[in-house]
Structures are given as structure tokens and as C-alpha cells.
Motif scaffolding. Structure first.
Motif, PDB file in Angstrom:
ATOM      1  N   GLN A 192       0.821  -1.201   0.000  1.00  0.00           N
ATOM      2  CA  GLN A 192       0.000   0.000   0.000  1.00  0.00           C
ATOM      3  C   GLN A 192       0.863   1.263   0.000  1.00  0.00           C
ATOM      4  O   GLN A 192       0.519   2.264  -0.649  1.00  0.00           O
ATOM      5  CB  GLN A 192      -0.923  -0.004   1.225  1.00  0.00           C
ATOM      6  N   GLU A 193       1.974   1.230   0.690  1.00  0.00           N
ATOM      7  CA  GLU A 193       2.866   2.390   0.702  1.00  0.00           C
ATOM      8  C   GLU A 193       3.461   2.655  -0.668  1.00  0.00           C
ATOM      9  O   GLU A 193       3.585   3.810  -1.093  1.00  0.00           O
ATOM     10  CB  GLU A 193       3.975   2.170   1.743  1.00  0.00           C
ATOM     11  N   PHE A 194       3.823   1.588  -1.378  1.00  0.00           N
ATOM     12  CA  PHE A 194       4.332   1.763  -2.738  1.00  0.00           C
ATOM     13  C   PHE A 194       3.257   2.360  -3.639  1.00  0.00           C
ATOM     14  O   PHE A 194       3.538   3.238  -4.468  1.00  0.00           O
ATOM     15  CB  PHE A 194       4.796   0.417  -3.311  1.00  0.00           C
ATOM     16  N   ILE A 195       2.024   1.899  -3.483  1.00  0.00           N
ATOM     17  CA  ILE A 195       0.930   2.414  -4.305  1.00  0.00           C
ATOM     18  C   ILE A 195       0.719   3.899  -4.050  1.00  0.00           C
ATOM     19  O   ILE A 195       0.555   4.693  -4.994  1.00  0.00           O
ATOM     20  CB  ILE A 195      -0.358   1.610  -4.020  1.00  0.00           C
ATOM     21  N   LEU A 196       0.724   4.289  -2.797  1.00  0.00           N
ATOM     22  CA  LEU A 196       0.552   5.706  -2.462  1.00  0.00           C
ATOM     23  C   LEU A 196       1.702   6.549  -2.999  1.00  0.00           C
ATOM     24  O   LEU A 196       1.500   7.675  -3.459  1.00  0.00           O
ATOM     25  CB  LEU A 196       0.439   5.876  -0.944  1.00  0.00           C
ATOM     26  N   GLU A 197       2.905   6.000  -2.971  1.00  0.00           N
ATOM     27  CA  GLU A 197       4.052   6.748  -3.466  1.00  0.00           C
ATOM     28  C   GLU A 197       3.967   6.917  -4.988  1.00  0.00           C
ATOM     29  O   GLU A 197       4.294   7.986  -5.514  1.00  0.00           O
ATOM     30  CB  GLU A 197       5.339   6.028  -3.079  1.00  0.00           C
ATOM     31  N   LEU A 198       3.529   5.877  -5.693  1.00  0.00           N
ATOM     32  CA  LEU A 198       3.385   5.980  -7.145  1.00  0.00           C
ATOM     33  C   LEU A 198       2.292   6.980  -7.515  1.00  0.00           C
ATOM     34  O   LEU A 198       2.363   7.642  -8.553  1.00  0.00           O
ATOM     35  CB  LEU A 198       3.068   4.614  -7.749  1.00  0.00           C
ATOM     36  N   LYS A 199       1.287   7.101  -6.667  1.00  0.00           N
ATOM     37  CA  LYS A 199       0.213   8.057  -6.918  1.00  0.00           C
ATOM     38  C   LYS A 199       0.648   9.505  -6.685  1.00  0.00           C
ATOM     39  O   LYS A 199      -0.018  10.427  -7.153  1.00  0.00           O
ATOM     40  CB  LYS A 199      -0.989   7.754  -6.016  1.00  0.00           C
ATOM     41  N   SER A 200       1.757   9.677  -5.980  1.00  0.00           N
ATOM     42  CA  SER A 200       2.195  11.034  -5.636  1.00  0.00           C
ATOM     43  C   SER A 200       2.668  11.831  -6.847  1.00  0.00           C
ATOM     44  O   SER A 200       2.743  13.053  -6.796  1.00  0.00           O
ATOM     45  CB  SER A 200       3.314  10.974  -4.594  1.00  0.00           C
ATOM     46  N   GLY A 201       3.019  11.147  -7.922  1.00  0.00           N
ATOM     47  CA  GLY A 201       3.437  11.832  -9.130  1.00  0.00           C
ATOM     48  C   GLY A 201       4.873  12.312  -9.119  1.00  0.00           C
ATOM     49  O   GLY A 201       5.245  13.168  -9.933  1.00  0.00           O
ATOM     50  N   ALA A 202       5.698  11.770  -8.239  1.00  0.00           N
ATOM     51  CA  ALA A 202       7.096  12.187  -8.171  1.00  0.00           C
ATOM     52  C   ALA A 202       7.831  11.789  -9.451  1.00  0.00           C
ATOM     53  O   ALA A 202       7.563  10.736 -10.041  1.00  0.00           O
ATOM     54  CB  ALA A 202       7.774  11.540  -6.959  1.00  0.00           C
ATOM     55  N   THR A 203       8.751  12.623  -9.907  1.00  0.00           N
ATOM     56  CA  THR A 203       9.517  12.348 -11.123  1.00  0.00           C
ATOM     57  C   THR A 203      11.014  12.546 -10.927  1.00  0.00           C
ATOM     58  O   THR A 203      11.774  12.457 -11.883  1.00  0.00           O
ATOM     59  CB  THR A 203       9.054  13.271 -12.272  1.00  0.00           C
ATOM     60  N   ASP A 204      11.445  12.814  -9.702  1.00  0.00           N
ATOM     61  CA  ASP A 204      12.858  13.094  -9.456  1.00  0.00           C
ATOM     62  C   ASP A 204      13.554  11.849  -8.897  1.00  0.00           C
ATOM     63  O   ASP A 204      13.114  10.727  -9.115  1.00  0.00           O
ATOM     64  CB  ASP A 204      12.991  14.284  -8.494  1.00  0.00           C
ATOM     65  N   GLU A 205      14.643  12.055  -8.192  1.00  0.00           N
ATOM     66  CA  GLU A 205      15.386  10.945  -7.605  1.00  0.00           C
ATOM     67  C   GLU A 205      14.544  10.138  -6.625  1.00  0.00           C
ATOM     68  O   GLU A 205      14.803   8.959  -6.399  1.00  0.00           O
ATOM     69  CB  GLU A 205      16.644  11.461  -6.903  1.00  0.00           C
ATOM     70  N   ARG A 206      13.538  10.782  -6.062  1.00  0.00           N
ATOM     71  CA  ARG A 206      12.652  10.073  -5.132  1.00  0.00           C
ATOM     72  C   ARG A 206      11.935   8.927  -5.855  1.00  0.00           C
ATOM     73  O   ARG A 206      11.772   7.832  -5.296  1.00  0.00           O
ATOM     74  CB  ARG A 206      11.646  11.047  -4.546  1.00  0.00           C
ATOM     75  N   LEU A 207      11.515   9.175  -7.092  1.00  0.00           N
ATOM     76  CA  LEU A 207      10.863   8.125  -7.866  1.00  0.00           C
ATOM     77  C   LEU A 207      11.838   6.997  -8.172  1.00  0.00           C
ATOM     78  O   LEU A 207      11.470   5.814  -8.107  1.00  0.00           O
ATOM     79  CB  LEU A 207      10.309   8.709  -9.163  1.00  0.00           C
TER      80      LEU A 207
END
Length: 419
Positions: free
Chosen positions: A168-183
């Protein structure tokens, strides 16, 4: 001399006279079932087995030996996601199934133990060949294995460290729309989780996570210009898809997503050697283990991607053969062999092979034979053997046509007419 092309990829013509008389219907092994094409089938069919591989199952033998989907010993410590909120961990989507997360000391019936035993083997991603000897064990041994499995699952759920991340944490992170090193960090962590966790964890993530991965990949493919972080993120997603499909569930989900093939085809980029190597390996494996019409879907995806770039659809694959990376050269030849040898119809095989030759493969093949590499030599041998076999069959067909023209009523009828 190349035979004329008289049809499109999406609708191959019916077999012409002079083809294989005793050819078996093409058998695609359904996901999760054992028994791929073996030597006996090849003997009846009259053609050499594809790639000379004894494919027993989809998830283990096929993906490990042919496309290197999962390489043993490649596990790395999972890096933590950056700035993940602790509130995300309130819902536990960790790997153990819900029915065995907590160890319940109450006695289990024989039926419950056998059901958990089957669930345990499924969660361990065992193929049918490996399940069979386990099913033959006595009941007490099965019970001990089930109890150990439940105990391990219970400990895994109660002793989670701060570095372990739920689906679930991975899903929420993918939904965040990050495109930098965090992604990039998120995707690398997800790749390791998909590789190291049981199938149930992959299923928990896949219900929503696969669509999110494809969403991110689509966004990155369309990003212009593509900087270093964007390219790294694309490769990480491909690696995640590679780990995701290394089981029956993941393989079925990947092939069930219409845009997965088109996005993989668009991700073929000879300028990104490592990513392209993984992409063509995935397409090769899907082409071999997919359903009846998977070849047409892959060809359509390659065609659409090429039209967007205004190039020949096989040009990027042939260009990959000119790279300095032997791994990419081997992977490209694997995909070429998978595409060329998949059709049962001779005309269709000749059509695809000749298109590759016109795209530059004819000029590159002599250069590849000078490279000393066992894996590449095997792929080149497969290509040449199937090419020679198809030329022999084509010659027999021409001979049949010539005989028909010379003796339109047949030799016996002609002799009767002379009398």
C-alpha cells in the motif's frame, strides 16, 4: 529470391499447398501449466524445437532460462523510500496471506492443513514439477511444513522493521506523481520487494499497482526532452515489470493489459543499452509463452511505435545488434528468433524473416559470426537452422507447383488418357 508478400501481419494467409502435411496445431502452454513443446512434438511437427530449450513451466524454467527474468543471488538490500509518512503503514499489505498472518494455536483439521499446504506452495511460486514430489509426502510431513510456514508468516508480520515497506505504501508513493530521484529510489525498492516477497505480496500490489506502473511509464516515455533521471526511472519501471511477471499471476496480468506491449515497444531505445536489453528479453518471453494471438499483438505494438518515429518497425531491434554490448546483441537475436519461429504458417515466417533482412540484418549477420560468445553463437545457429529448414520447405512447395503445371490431371490420369 524472396517470395512475394501478399498479406498483412494481423491476418496471416491459410497454409499453401506443399506445406507440412502432418503439422500439429500450435500448442501454447497456458500460464501455470507444465508441458511445453518437447522433442516428441518436434519430431511429429517436423520442425526443430524453438531455441532448443526444454520449456517445462512458464514461471521458472521459461522465464529464468530464456529471458533471465530472475537471476538467483541478485537480491540487494532494499533502500528506504524517502519521506514516506508513517500513516501509510496503518494498512498492512505485507506478503503473508490474510488467512495465515497470525499464528492460531487451535488444532487444524486435516482438510484445513491440506488447503494451507496448497496455499503455501502457491505462495512460494512453485511450478507443477516441484509441487508433485511435495504432494507425495505423508500427512505428518505436510503438517510440519504448514505449521512452520504459518509460524514464519506470523513472525514476518509481527517483526517488521522500519525499513520494510508495504504494498500500500508503494501504491501511495506511485500516486504522488514524483519524477525526481525520489521516484528512482521508490522504483528500486519496489523492484527488490517484487523479487524477494512471496506471490501473495505481488498480488496485493498488482491489483492497483500494475496500472500505476504503466501510468508512470507512459508519462515518462512521452516526456521531452528526457534527462538522465527520466531515463533511469524508465529502466527501473521495466525492471519492476520484469520482476512482477515472474509468476503465473504477474504473467497473466501483464498480457491482460492492452497497453503493456505498446509501452514496452515504445521503450525500445538502442541509445539506452541496459534498458533495451531488459525490454527485448521481456518481449521475447511474452512472445514464447503468450496466447495464440500474442505474436500479432507484439507486431502491432512494434508497428505503432515505429510509425510514431517514422521508421521501419524492426529497425531499432536490428540497430541493437550493432551495439558494443554482447548482452544486447544476444537479447535482440532472441527476440528475432522468437518472432520468426512463432508462426506455424511458412509464408508468415518467410515474411517476417525477409523484413528483418531488409531492415539491415543481412549485412550485420556476418559481423556477428565473428564475435566469440557462446550465447550469441546459439542464437545465430537457431536463426540459420530455421532459415535453412524454411527454404527447404519452400523449395518443396515450388516443386509441387511445377509438377501440377506439368501434369495438371496427375500422372496416373495422364497415362490413362494416353491409352
Amino acid at each position: 529470391m524472396e517470395p512475394p508478400q501478399r498479406y498483412s501481419d494481423s491476418s496471416p494467409p491459410p497454409p499453401a499447398r506443399g506445406g507440412r502435411e502432418n503439422k500439429l496445431l500450435r500448442r501454447k502452454v497456458p500460464p501455470g501449466a507444465g508441458g511445453g513443446p518437447g522433442p516428441e512434438d518436434a519430431a511429429v511437427d517436423g520442425r526443430k524445437p524453438k531455441f532448443h530449450l526444454n520449456i517445462k513451466t512458464l514461471t521458472d524454467d521459461m522465464l529464468d532460462r530464456f529471458a533471465s527474468i530472475r537471476i538467483p543471488g541478485s537480491r540487494k538490500e532494499r533502500p528506504p523510500l524517502l519521506q514516506l509518512k508513517q500513516s501509510h503503514s496503518s494498512t498492512d499489505w505485507s506478503s503473508p496471506p490474510a488467512d495465515v498472518v497470525e499464528f492460531i494455536p487451535k488444532p487444524l483439521s486435516e482438510r484445513e492443513i491440506l488447503a494451507l499446504f496448497e496455499k503455501m506452495m502457491e505462495d512460494m511460486n512453485l511450478n507443477e514439477d516441484r509441487k508433485t514430489p511435495l504432494r507425495e509426502k505423508d500427512f505428518n510431513t505436510k503438517k510440519e511444513m504448514v505449521m512452520q510456514y504459518i509460524s514464519t508468516a506470523s513472525k514476518a508480520g509481527s517483526l517488521k522493521s522500519s525499513r520494510q515497506i508495504t504494498a500500500q505504501e508503494f501504491i501511495l508513493e506511485l500516486k504522488s506523481g514524483a519524477t525526481d530521484e525520489r521516484l528512482v529510489t521508490c522504483l528500486e525498492s519496489l523492484r527488490v520487494s517484487l523479487t524477494s516477497n512471496p506471490v501473495s505480496w505481488v498480488e496485493n500490489f498488482g491489483h492497483e499497482g500494475l496500472g500505476l506502473l504503466l501510468d508512470v511509464l507512459e508519462r515518462l516515455v512521452e516526456t521531452k526532452p528526457q534527462d538522465r533521471v527520466v531515463k533511469r526511472s524508465q529502466h527501473k519501471i521495466v525492471q519492476c515489470l520484469k520482476a512482477f511477471m515472474n509468476n503465473k499471476y504477474g504473467l497473466e496480468r501483464i498480457m491482460g493489459e492492452e497497453r503493456s506491449l505498446s509501452l514496452l515497444a515504445r521503450a525500445i531505445d538502442p541509445r539506452q543499452t541496459n534498458m533495451m536489453t531488459d525490454v527485448v528479453k521481456l518481449l521475447s518471453a511474452i512472445c514464447i509463452v503468450g496466447e495464440e494471438n500474442i505474436l500479432e499483438k507484439i507486431l502491432e505494438a512494434l508497428t505503432t511505435a515505429a510509425e510514431e518515429r517514422n521508421i521501419d518497425r524492426f529497425s531499432p531491434i536490428v540497430e541493437g545488434l550493432q551495439d558494443n554490448s554482447v548482452q544486447l546483441q544476444v537479447a535482440c537475436m532472441q527476440l528475432i528468433n522468437a518472432l520468426v519461429t512463432s508462426p506455424d504458417d511458412l509464408d508468415f515466417r518467410l515474411h517476417i524473416r525477409n523484413e528483418f533482412m531488409r531492415s539491415g540484418l543481412k549485412e550485420i549477420l556476418p559481423q556477428l559470426t565473428c564475435i566469440k560468445n557462446d550465447a550469441l553463437d546459439i542464437q545465430l545457429k537457431v536463426f540459420n537452422e530455421h532459415k535453412e529448414e524454411d527454404m527447404i520447405e519452400f523449395s518443396h512447395r515450388l516443386e509441387d507447383i511445377r509438377s501440377e503445371l506439368e501434369y495438371p490431371f496427375g500422372k496416373e490420369e495422364l497415362n490413362m488418357y494416353k491409352q
